[in-house]
Design a protein around this motif. Structure first.
Motif, mmCIF file in Angstrom:
data_model
loop_
_atom_site.group_PDB
_atom_site.id
_atom_site.type_symbol
_atom_site.label_atom_id
_atom_site.label_comp_id
_atom_site.label_asym_id
_atom_site.label_seq_id
_atom_site.Cartn_x
_atom_site.Cartn_y
_atom_site.Cartn_z
ATOM 1 N N ILE A 58 0.861 -1.177 0.000
ATOM 2 C CA ILE A 58 0.000 0.000 0.000
ATOM 3 C C ILE A 58 0.900 1.229 0.000
ATOM 4 N N THR A 59 0.786 2.066 -1.021
ATOM 5 C CA THR A 59 1.644 3.240 -1.134
ATOM 6 C C THR A 59 0.810 4.456 -1.518
ATOM 7 N N GLY A 60 1.426 5.634 -1.344
ATOM 8 C CA GLY A 60 0.755 6.872 -1.726
ATOM 9 C C GLY A 60 0.817 7.901 -0.615
ATOM 10 N N ALA A 61 0.564 9.146 -0.986
ATOM 11 C CA ALA A 61 0.589 10.245 -0.022
ATOM 12 C C ALA A 61 -0.773 10.341 0.647
ATOM 13 N N GLY A 62 -1.048 9.384 1.503
ATOM 14 C CA GLY A 62 -2.365 9.347 2.124
ATOM 15 C C GLY A 62 -2.319 8.809 3.536
ATOM 16 N N ARG A 63 -3.477 8.389 4.012
ATOM 17 C CA ARG A 63 -3.652 7.997 5.412
ATOM 18 C C ARG A 63 -3.374 6.504 5.588
ATOM 19 N N LEU A 64 -2.104 6.157 5.601
ATOM 20 C CA LEU A 64 -1.741 4.751 5.702
ATOM 21 C C LEU A 64 -2.204 4.131 7.019
ATOM 22 N N ALA A 65 -2.061 4.870 8.106
ATOM 23 C CA ALA A 65 -2.475 4.331 9.407
ATOM 24 C C ALA A 65 -3.975 4.056 9.433
#
Length: 233
Positions: free
Chosen positions: A8-15
């Motif tokens: 899972i990658t990207g400039a987002g809300r990983l948590a």
């Protein structure tokens, strides 16, 4: 064997994605065990599924976090595949031919890991990973030339290949591994940095301390690795 890695990658809300996916999997009666890993700005999930990759849960979680990219790579009985999900939709899918991959495992005295090698064809060359009890390396091989790759510089393709070898054959001293430690103590074997799983030691004893499924074409890769890495310790 069925192995899968989901990143899972990207400039987002990983948590938040992590918590949402965990919530979905807990409530999925068909969900299977997995391991979760954090690598900087990415989440990684590793599966050895019996029923399949949990695509419904991954797709639903993706729909809640459209800014993130969900990429799954798998190998099932030698056939590789890849899928990318964004905003709850499948945007890429690839299913390949059986992978030309193989392993070679050599055990020494007292169960010592003398060599564990995995080698997989890619285009006109080879990718692979090798380990002994004390050290390890990734590598690429093309047109008769071997390139050793430092572990800190390994890309996703190299890491995925290494994961398949390690997951099946190796355990490390840094792991708790109570069962493996107990069996090694029973055998009278010392625990080293990298160790063969006890169930694999039994297989190697039956095969004269060596096991190989390497493609004959990978023989020159093996010889180059032994000459340029293994014998230069």
């Amino acid at each position: 064997m069925f192995t899968a890695v989901v990143r899972i990658t990207g400039a987002g809300r990983l948590a938040d994605f992590r918590e949402r996916l965990r919530w979905l999997l807990v409530r999925d009666p068909d969900a299977e065990d997995y391991s979760e890993h954090h690598e900087g700005a990415a989440l990684e999930y590793r599966f050895r599924p019996k029923k399949g990759i949990p695509f419904p849960a991954l797709t639903e979680a993706s729909g809640n976090f459209p800014e993130l990219r969900v990429e799954a790579q798998w190998e099932h009985d030698g056939v590789r595949g890849r899928a990318v999900i964004e905003n709850g939709r499948l945007v890429e899918e690839e299913r390949g031919e059986p992978a030309a991959a193989g392993v070679e495992i050599v055990a020494g005295d007292e169960g010592r890991l003398d060599l564990a090698l995995i080698c997989e064809r890619q285009d006109a060359g080879w990718l692979g990973y090798a380990a002994t009890a004390e050290r390890h390396t990734y590598f690429r091989y093309r047109d008769g030339a071997l390139e050793l790759v430092d572990p800190s510089a390994a890309d996703d393709a190299l890491e995925e290949i290494a994961f398949r070898l390690v997951d099946e054959w190796i355990w490390y001293d840094e792991e708790e591994a109570q069962t493996e430690r107990a069996r090694y103590a029973q055998y009278g074997y010392p625990v080293r940095g990298a160790n063969l799983k006890s169930e694999k030691l039994a297989l190697l004893r039956r095969r004269g301390e060596r096991y190989s499924t390497l493609d004959p074409a990978a023989g020159e890769v093996r010889e180059a690795l032994i000459a340029q890495w293994l014998n230069r310790a």
